[in-house]
Write an enzyme that holds these catalytic residues in place. Structure first.
Site, PDB file in Angstrom:
ATOM      1  N   ASP A  28       0.832  -1.206   0.000  1.00  0.00           N
ATOM      2  CA  ASP A  28       0.000   0.000   0.000  1.00  0.00           C
ATOM      3  C   ASP A  28       0.866   1.256   0.000  1.00  0.00           C
ATOM      4  OD1 ASP A  28      -2.295   1.457  -0.007  1.00  0.00           O
ATOM      5  OD2 ASP A  28      -2.884   0.996   2.048  1.00  0.00           O
ATOM      6  N   ASN A  76     -10.609  -3.061  -6.378  1.00  0.00           N
ATOM      7  CA  ASN A  76      -9.805  -2.136  -7.196  1.00  0.00           C
ATOM      8  C   ASN A  76     -10.412  -1.932  -8.587  1.00  0.00           C
ATOM      9  OD1 ASN A  76      -6.563  -3.231  -5.895  1.00  0.00           O
ATOM     10  ND2 ASN A  76      -7.834  -1.527  -5.256  1.00  0.00           N
TER      11      ASN A  76
HETATM   12  C1  FPP Z   1      -1.977   0.115  -3.307  1.00  0.00           C
HETATM   13  O1  FPP Z   1      -1.468   1.413  -3.341  1.00  0.00           O
HETATM   14  C2  FPP Z   1      -1.436  -0.635  -4.400  1.00  0.00           C
HETATM   15  C3  FPP Z   1      -2.171  -1.215  -5.396  1.00  0.00           C
HETATM   16  C4  FPP Z   1      -3.632  -1.176  -5.460  1.00  0.00           C
HETATM   17  C5  FPP Z   1      -1.521  -1.907  -6.507  1.00  0.00           C
HETATM   18  C6  FPP Z   1      -0.312  -2.683  -6.147  1.00  0.00           C
HETATM   19  C7  FPP Z   1       0.429  -2.931  -7.393  1.00  0.00           C
HETATM   20  C8  FPP Z   1       1.766  -2.886  -7.538  1.00  0.00           C
HETATM   21  C9  FPP Z   1       2.733  -2.702  -6.435  1.00  0.00           C
HETATM   22  C10 FPP Z   1       2.366  -3.021  -8.882  1.00  0.00           C
HETATM   23  C11 FPP Z   1       2.002  -4.250  -9.640  1.00  0.00           C
HETATM   24  C12 FPP Z   1       2.123  -5.516  -8.866  1.00  0.00           C
HETATM   25  C13 FPP Z   1       2.878  -6.588  -9.224  1.00  0.00           C
HETATM   26  C14 FPP Z   1       2.777  -7.858  -8.476  1.00  0.00           C
HETATM   27  C15 FPP Z   1       3.797  -6.526 -10.360  1.00  0.00           C
HETATM   28  P1  FPP Z   1      -2.463   2.601  -3.596  1.00  0.00           P
HETATM   29  O2  FPP Z   1      -2.505   2.892  -5.025  1.00  0.00           O
HETATM   30  O3  FPP Z   1      -3.799   2.293  -2.977  1.00  0.00           O
HETATM   31  O4  FPP Z   1      -1.739   3.731  -2.786  1.00  0.00           O
HETATM   32  P2  FPP Z   1      -2.432   4.936  -2.003  1.00  0.00           P
HETATM   33  O5  FPP Z   1      -3.218   4.324  -0.873  1.00  0.00           O
HETATM   34  O6  FPP Z   1      -1.258   5.717  -1.526  1.00  0.00           O
HETATM   35  O7  FPP Z   1      -3.277   5.675  -2.990  1.00  0.00           O
END
Ligand code: FPP
Length: 254
Positions: A28, A76
């Site tokens: 996250d 998501n």
């Molecule tokens: C949460 O951060 C993250 C996600 C919803 C996506 C996670 C994906 C990756 C790390 C990249 C792709 C994954 C792989 C396995 C290659 P957020 O976007 O909710 O962050 P925020 O809470 O700060 O907005």
């Protein structure tokens, strides 16, 4: 990823018998990482992929056998369409580029979640990587893709009910082991440790049943900044805990 077998001694800083066998990550903070730098959210996800590769490599080097990554939740799907499309592209690229490393290091890729929802090309890349690595058993990388626990449970209940109706499962209350075989995680050990980055203190529909006896570790680091030292800190914290699985401390220590 360099070959795991050719990696120099790499100490996690805790004795091998205090290491978790399976660590799951709720990655996250990509969006906040990007915002803090005046970048768009995609840049945060892109930097998050770099962290993914480092964390997977370091975990295996430390002696952890199974790593699970919460890459995309069912919920998501409701993010802006361009962010969903960018994440799907990133996943497809990641799987394509990472497959040679997985093959070289004999890492099995497993995917949990309802991948029938994924765009066709992403689904095909996922299925190809899963089938080409299915013979490996030393290390397992589990990627949660279009996954949520509640969705997994509903799909499992439905498949189980179908088998009862067909007479291939007995009626009555199943054992946990029997039911767990219907979950996406069938055959994968429960996570010993679940790490969530970015200061959020919740599970967000992740492995709710499998986390029954997991230890939790929350840290403020945003996922793109999560380093080898952060991982070592989490492992040291885990190693200091006494897992009792419902027993008394005396029973465990005896
Ligand atoms: C949460 O951060 C993250 C996600 C919803 C996506 C996670 C994906 C990756 C790390 C990249 C792709 C994954 C792989 C396995 C290659 P957020 O976007 O909710 O962050 P925020 O809470 O700060 O907005």
């Amino acid at each position: 990823m360099p070959e795991i077998s050719a990696m120099p001694d790499f100490s996690p800083g805790v004795p091998a018998d205090r290491l978790p066998a399976h660590v799951a990550f709720i990655m996250d903070g990509n969006g906040r990482w990007a915002k803090a730098r005046g970048l768009n959210r995609f840049e945060g996800h892109l930097r998050g992929v770099k962290t993914v590769m480092e964390v997977v490599e370091n975990s295996f080097r430390f002696g952890i056998k199974t790593v699970t990554l919460y890459a995309f939740s069912t919920e998501n799907q409701t993010r802006p369409a361009e962010e969903v499309a960018a994440l799907m592209n990133l996943l497809k690229t990641f799987i394509g580029e990472y497959l040679p490393d997985l093959l070289k290091n004999e890492v099995r890729l497993r995917v949990i979640g309802d991948i029938s929802w994924l765009p066709e090309d992403v689904g095909a890349a996922v299925k190809n990587a899963v089938s080409r690595t299915e013979k490996f058993s030393g290390h397992t990388l589990v990627v949660a893709l279009n996954y949520s626990s509640r969705d997994e449970i509903l799909r499992a209940v439905s498949a189980y009910a179908k088998d009862v109706a067909a007479g291939t499962q007995a009626t009555g209350t199943p054992s946990w082991e029997t039911f767990a075989d219907y979950l996406d995680t069938a055959g994968i050990s429960d996570p010993d440790l679940i790490i969530r980055t970015s200061g959020e203190l919740r599970l967000s529909n992740f492995l709710l049943l499998q986390a029954a006896y997991s230890e939790f570790y929350f840290c403020d680091t945003l996922w793109p900044d999560f380093s080898k030292e952060d991982l070592k800190k989490a492992l040291a914290d885990y190693a200091s805990r006494e897992r009792r699985f419902g027993k008394t401390g005396e029973q465990i220590r005896r």
